[in-house]
Design an enzyme around this catalytic site. Structure first.
Site, mmCIF file in Angstrom:
data_model
loop_
_atom_site.group_PDB
_atom_site.id
_atom_site.type_symbol
_atom_site.label_atom_id
_atom_site.label_comp_id
_atom_site.label_asym_id
_atom_site.label_seq_id
_atom_site.Cartn_x
_atom_site.Cartn_y
_atom_site.Cartn_z
ATOM 1 N N ARG A 24 -14.462 -22.245 -5.093
ATOM 2 C CA ARG A 24 -14.263 -21.173 -4.202
ATOM 3 C C ARG A 24 -15.425 -20.993 -3.258
ATOM 4 N NH1 ARG A 24 -9.719 -21.803 -4.240
ATOM 5 N NH2 ARG A 24 -9.999 -23.498 -5.198
ATOM 6 N N GLN B 258 -6.022 -28.212 -10.943
ATOM 7 C CA GLN B 258 -6.411 -26.682 -10.593
ATOM 8 C C GLN B 258 -5.380 -26.110 -11.650
ATOM 9 O OE1 GLN B 258 -7.745 -24.899 -6.852
ATOM 10 N NE2 GLN B 258 -7.181 -26.688 -6.089
ATOM 11 N N ASP C 219 3.869 -23.339 -2.934
ATOM 12 C CA ASP C 219 2.167 -23.554 -3.038
ATOM 13 C C ASP C 219 2.014 -23.579 -4.512
ATOM 14 O OD1 ASP C 219 -0.366 -23.833 -2.249
ATOM 15 O OD2 ASP C 219 -0.530 -21.954 -1.294
ATOM 16 N N GLU C 220 0.896 -23.986 -4.836
ATOM 17 C CA GLU C 220 0.202 -24.208 -6.257
ATOM 18 C C GLU C 220 1.245 -24.870 -7.250
ATOM 19 O OE1 GLU C 220 -2.851 -23.133 -6.801
ATOM 20 O OE2 GLU C 220 -3.327 -21.804 -5.351
ATOM 21 N N LYS D 5 -3.998 -27.899 1.861
ATOM 22 C CA LYS D 5 -2.700 -27.499 1.524
ATOM 23 C C LYS D 5 -2.000 -26.502 1.758
ATOM 24 C CE LYS D 5 -3.961 -27.989 -3.192
ATOM 25 N NZ LYS D 5 -5.459 -28.097 -2.864
ATOM 26 N N THR D 6 -2.602 -25.339 1.563
ATOM 27 C CA THR D 6 -1.906 -24.027 2.086
ATOM 28 C C THR D 6 -1.761 -24.248 3.606
ATOM 29 O OG1 THR D 6 -3.043 -22.917 -0.133
ATOM 30 C CG2 THR D 6 -2.059 -21.509 1.816
HETATM 31 P P1 ATP Z 1 -6.954 -24.605 -2.857
HETATM 32 O O1 ATP Z 1 -6.564 -25.877 -3.625
HETATM 33 O O2 ATP Z 1 -8.242 -23.889 -3.116
HETATM 34 O O3 ATP Z 1 -5.778 -23.822 -2.679
HETATM 35 P P2 ATP Z 1 -6.107 -25.604 -0.193
HETATM 36 O O4 ATP Z 1 -6.041 -27.007 -0.272
HETATM 37 O O5 ATP Z 1 -4.906 -24.905 -0.035
HETATM 38 O O6 ATP Z 1 -7.290 -24.976 -1.176
HETATM 39 P P3 ATP Z 1 -6.762 -24.321 2.415
HETATM 40 O O7 ATP Z 1 -6.960 -22.834 1.674
HETATM 41 O O8 ATP Z 1 -5.631 -24.332 2.896
HETATM 42 O O9 ATP Z 1 -6.797 -25.399 1.238
HETATM 43 O O10 ATP Z 1 -7.981 -24.660 3.186
HETATM 44 C C1 ATP Z 1 -9.174 -24.532 2.836
HETATM 45 C C2 ATP Z 1 -10.097 -24.134 4.071
HETATM 46 O O11 ATP Z 1 -10.088 -25.095 5.104
HETATM 47 C C3 ATP Z 1 -9.312 -22.808 4.924
HETATM 48 O O12 ATP Z 1 -10.520 -21.972 5.494
HETATM 49 C C4 ATP Z 1 -8.479 -23.539 5.894
HETATM 50 O O13 ATP Z 1 -8.337 -22.751 6.978
HETATM 51 C C5 ATP Z 1 -9.581 -24.789 6.383
HETATM 52 N N1 ATP Z 1 -8.874 -25.850 6.898
HETATM 53 C C6 ATP Z 1 -7.698 -26.540 6.377
HETATM 54 N N2 ATP Z 1 -7.408 -27.601 7.065
HETATM 55 C C7 ATP Z 1 -8.238 -27.697 8.099
HETATM 56 C C8 ATP Z 1 -8.327 -28.485 9.313
HETATM 57 N N3 ATP Z 1 -7.429 -29.424 9.527
HETATM 58 N N4 ATP Z 1 -9.530 -28.179 10.148
HETATM 59 C C9 ATP Z 1 -10.145 -27.383 10.116
HETATM 60 N N5 ATP Z 1 -10.070 -26.536 8.991
HETATM 61 C C10 ATP Z 1 -9.189 -26.622 8.041
HETATM 62 MG MG MG Z 2 -4.342 -23.211 -1.501
#
Ligand code: ATP
Ligand code: MG
Length: 692
Positions: free
Chosen positions: A624, A248, A217-218, A34-35
């Protein structure tokens, strides 16, 4: 760069990045990128769609997250094109907003930002009680009202319990006091901008014109006030992307409401909803456990999450004799694992439910010589010595800041006593002046004897001189006089206060030393900030006020150290190897002061809601971890000089681990601390890769 590299994105992520036909909500589980969608979308807007960075605002949950995001974007977007891009927390944006719109908010540009200690002090004065529990309750209630956009009139109407009625009365005069001090509290940093945009067409149009695209975000942890502000900021354009995960949501206790997610889908009829299902963070063992736990909560949006990072090592669940054994075991495991895996300290994190749990880990790690950094703990900025120095700076920036005046004028003692301050306070109230202004009044000499007046006036003159030096040249740009730099002024202030001597006179030598080091660290940090970000002394002061309880330092270089963090403060982050400690009933789920689990006579529904929030916290903690997760719980714990028998958290059972296999005993069990250290040394003498 021509076009845009969308390679690092899967199909749904790409869809979210490219979607510009209206508001967009990405709803997905932990680690699904997402981030990453937010960062990539900012790059896409600038690189491909030709957006001016000045029109883009991205809102994150912590300053640290903002900083990380800015770093990521630097590698995707030409530096020159990034100019004016705003990536910040709601609160930082609030400061920026209020500085620009101060006049409309009835504030001067150099308003003060009170932290929660200051605001508690104000509440205390009004309630005239020292009952900490009651004070906090009132403070919390006022804060929740503000976050819900409920003003004193309405608060008085809806207050039911005696406590609430108390709080509603305090609320009104509390606000009036802040106004008199030309100060705002943290909640005001979002509340005032939101209300100003709702009620003031000029301000509303200015900001709606300015914000061309908004990203949040969040989103699941936004409160009513933030929801409204987002709505105002995006206005007629409705161009925004919010990302979040209802599983979350862990800030209900601060007024956040998951209903904001559902509300979005109602308020914006053309909202595009995108789900992400692939987790890129965690191995299957970790992800499965997380999915199992959260499946015990009611499922609002029907999410799935899978990973192809492989099965991974089994999760370890280890029971410990007590918290000392736990801390030592975690330390030794990390040392051993770092060695065996040839990893770095910073690949490890120790997560816990409450700040107080960090203390014993810290002590043990110091003994074992394991480097660590700590976040989410007592803020550096909460330390008495740091607040002392900051009081001077706050007063210099805003002479109406009466709490800062009182703190500064009495620390170090300079012959201004309580009686003098009371007389000054009464005089100032009569004349409707700030304490600082009152000192300059001729008439004051009739109320306060010369001997007491003298030190007051010397003090005020000093503040005045620094103020003048900080701003001179500003009033008359034709003069070639420049304001003194923040660096220079800081040195002079410190010299004038003679704070070091004060510390050694009032403290034991070792305490004085530590405190003085903290002061030097503060001043060094301020100077660095001033020169890096080109801030003057006044701007620095407001910047400092923003370093909230959530984060302690924003060091540029990430040190090679184990991260100690509350689960709350770990949100959005990831670590290769995670140790979660104190996974016991009473800790996680946390037992509130007056609820007993299993007591059916209590309000069962409210309790269930609380347990659900704790379960989400557990979900955040588990997710995490990238490669490995270890959970520990103690069979006994020392509380108030008594050993209390503890039980493993219900959440461990809910993880659906293969029974028996992962329920390990501590292999170091029964060893004396000395034996443990010997074992550790042996381990460290082996070569990486050799079995322990
Ligand atoms: P959270 O809910 O904990 O905030 P998130 O959904 O924001 O998580 P991110 O932090 O954006 O998730 O991504 C998690 C990990 O996966 C990061 O290391 C990111 O670089 C990697 N990632 C995300 N999308 C891809 C992709 N399409 N290919 C490879 N790696 C990815
Ligand atoms: Mg995130």
């Amino acid at each position: 760069m021509s076009g845009m590299n969308l390679d690092g994105l899967n199909e749904s992520q790409r869809e979210a990045v490219l979607y510009l036909d209206g508001p967009c909500l990405v709803l997905a589980g932990a680690g699904s990128g997402k981030t990453r969608v937010i960062t990539q979308k900012i790059a896409y807007l600038i690189n491909t769609c030709g957006y001016d960075a000045r029109g883009i605002v991205a809102l994150t949950f912590t300053n640290k997250a903002a900083k990380e995001m800015a770093e990521r974007i630097k590698s995707l977007v030409d530096r020159k094109l990034m100019k004016g891009l705003i990536i910040s927390t709601f609160h930082s944006l609030g400061v920026r907003f209020l500085r620009e719109e101060a006049a409309h908010a009835g504030l001067k540009e150099q308003f003060s930002i009170l932290d929660s200690n200051d605001s508690l002090g104000i509440v205390q004065e009004m309630l005239a009680t020292t009952d900490k529990g009651r004070l906090r309750m009132v403070q919390q209630k006022i804060s929740l009202w503000k976050n819900d956009l409920i003003m004193p009139d309405e608060a008085e109407r809806i207050a039911e319990t005696p406590d609430e009625i108390d709080a509603a009365h305090v609320y009104r005069s509390y606000n009036a006091t802040l106004k008199a001090y030309q100060a705002v509290d943290f909640d005001d940093l979002v509340r005032i901008p939101a209300q100003l945009m709702m009620n003031n067409a000029e301000v509303r149009e200015r900001w709606q014109k300015r914000v061309k695209y908004l990203l949040v975000d969040e989103y699941q942890d936004t409160n009513v006030c933030q929801y409204e502000w987002v709505k105002q900021l995006t206005g007629f354009r409705n161009m925004f992307t919010a990302v979040g995960d209802d599983d979350q949501a862990i800030y209900a206790w601060r007024g956040a409401t998951i209903e904001n997610l559902a509300k979005l889908t109602k308020d914006y009829k053309n909202l595009k909803l995108i789900k992400l299902e692939q987790n890129y963070r965690s191995v299957e063992t970790v992800l499965n456990a997380a999915n199992q736990v959260i499946s015990k909560n009611p499922n609002l949006f029907g999410k799935k999450l899978w990973s192809n990072l492989g099965r991974g090592e089994p999760i370890q669940v280890i029971s410990m004799d007590n918290e000392i054994a736990e801390a030592e075991s975690v330390g030794m495991r990390i040392s051993a694992s770092r060695f065996e895996r040839n990893a770095q300290w910073k690949d490890y994190a120790v997560l816990y439910r409450g700040n107080h749990q960090a203390r014993i880990i810290e002590q043990t790690f110091r003994q074992l010589r394991i480097p660590y950094t700590i976040s989410g703990g007592q803020s550096f900025f909460d330390k008495a010595e740091v607040r002392d120095i900051l009081a001077y700076l706050r007063l210099i920036a805003n002479e109406d800041d009466d709490p800062a005046f009182i703190r500064a004028v009495t620390t170090p003692r300079r012959g201004v006593g309580q009686a003098t301050l009371t007389a000054l306070g009464e005089f100032a109230a009569e004349k409707k002046l700030s304490l600082y202004e009152a000192v300059f009044e001729e008439e004051l000499a009739e109320r306060i004897a010369q001997r007491q007046l003298e030190p007051l006036r010397v003090f005020a003159k000093f503040i005045q001189t620094i103020q003048w030096r900080a701003s001179k040249g500003k009033a008359d740009p034709s003069q070639a006089i420049h304001p003194a730099s923040a660096e220079e002024l800081l040195d002079d202030i410190l010299k004038y206060i003679n704070y070091e001597r004060y510390l050694y006179e009032t403290q034991e030598e070792r305490a004085a030393e530590t405190r003085w080091q903290n002061v030097l660290e503060l001043v060094g940090w301020l100077k660095r900030k001033a020169s890096e970000d080109g801030l003057n002394l006044m701007q620095l002061v407001q910047h400092v006020a923003l370093i909230t309880m959530l984060e302690r330092s924003e060091d540029d270089e990430e040190p090679d150290a184990v991260k100690l963090s509350t689960i709350h403060a770990s949100k959005g982050l990831e670590y290769p190897y995670v140790h979660m400690i104190g996974v016991e009933e009473g800790f996680l789920p946390h037992r509130g002061k007056d609820d007993e689990y299993g007591d059916a006579s209590k309000d069962g529904e409210a309790l269930e809601v609380r347990i659900q929030e704790e379960r989400r916290l557990m979900y955040v903690g588990i997710t995490r971890a990238q490669f490995h997760l270890t959970l520990t719980w103690c069979k006994k714990r020392r509380r108030a000089r008594e050993d209390v028998i503890c039980e493993p958290s219900r959440f461990i059972g809910e993880m659906g681990l293969e029974s028996g296999r992962q329920q390990l005993q501590d292999p170091y069990q029964g060893m004396s601390p000395k034996e443990r250290l010997v074992r550790l040394k042996e381990m460290l003498q082996k070569k990486p890769g050799e079995p322990a």
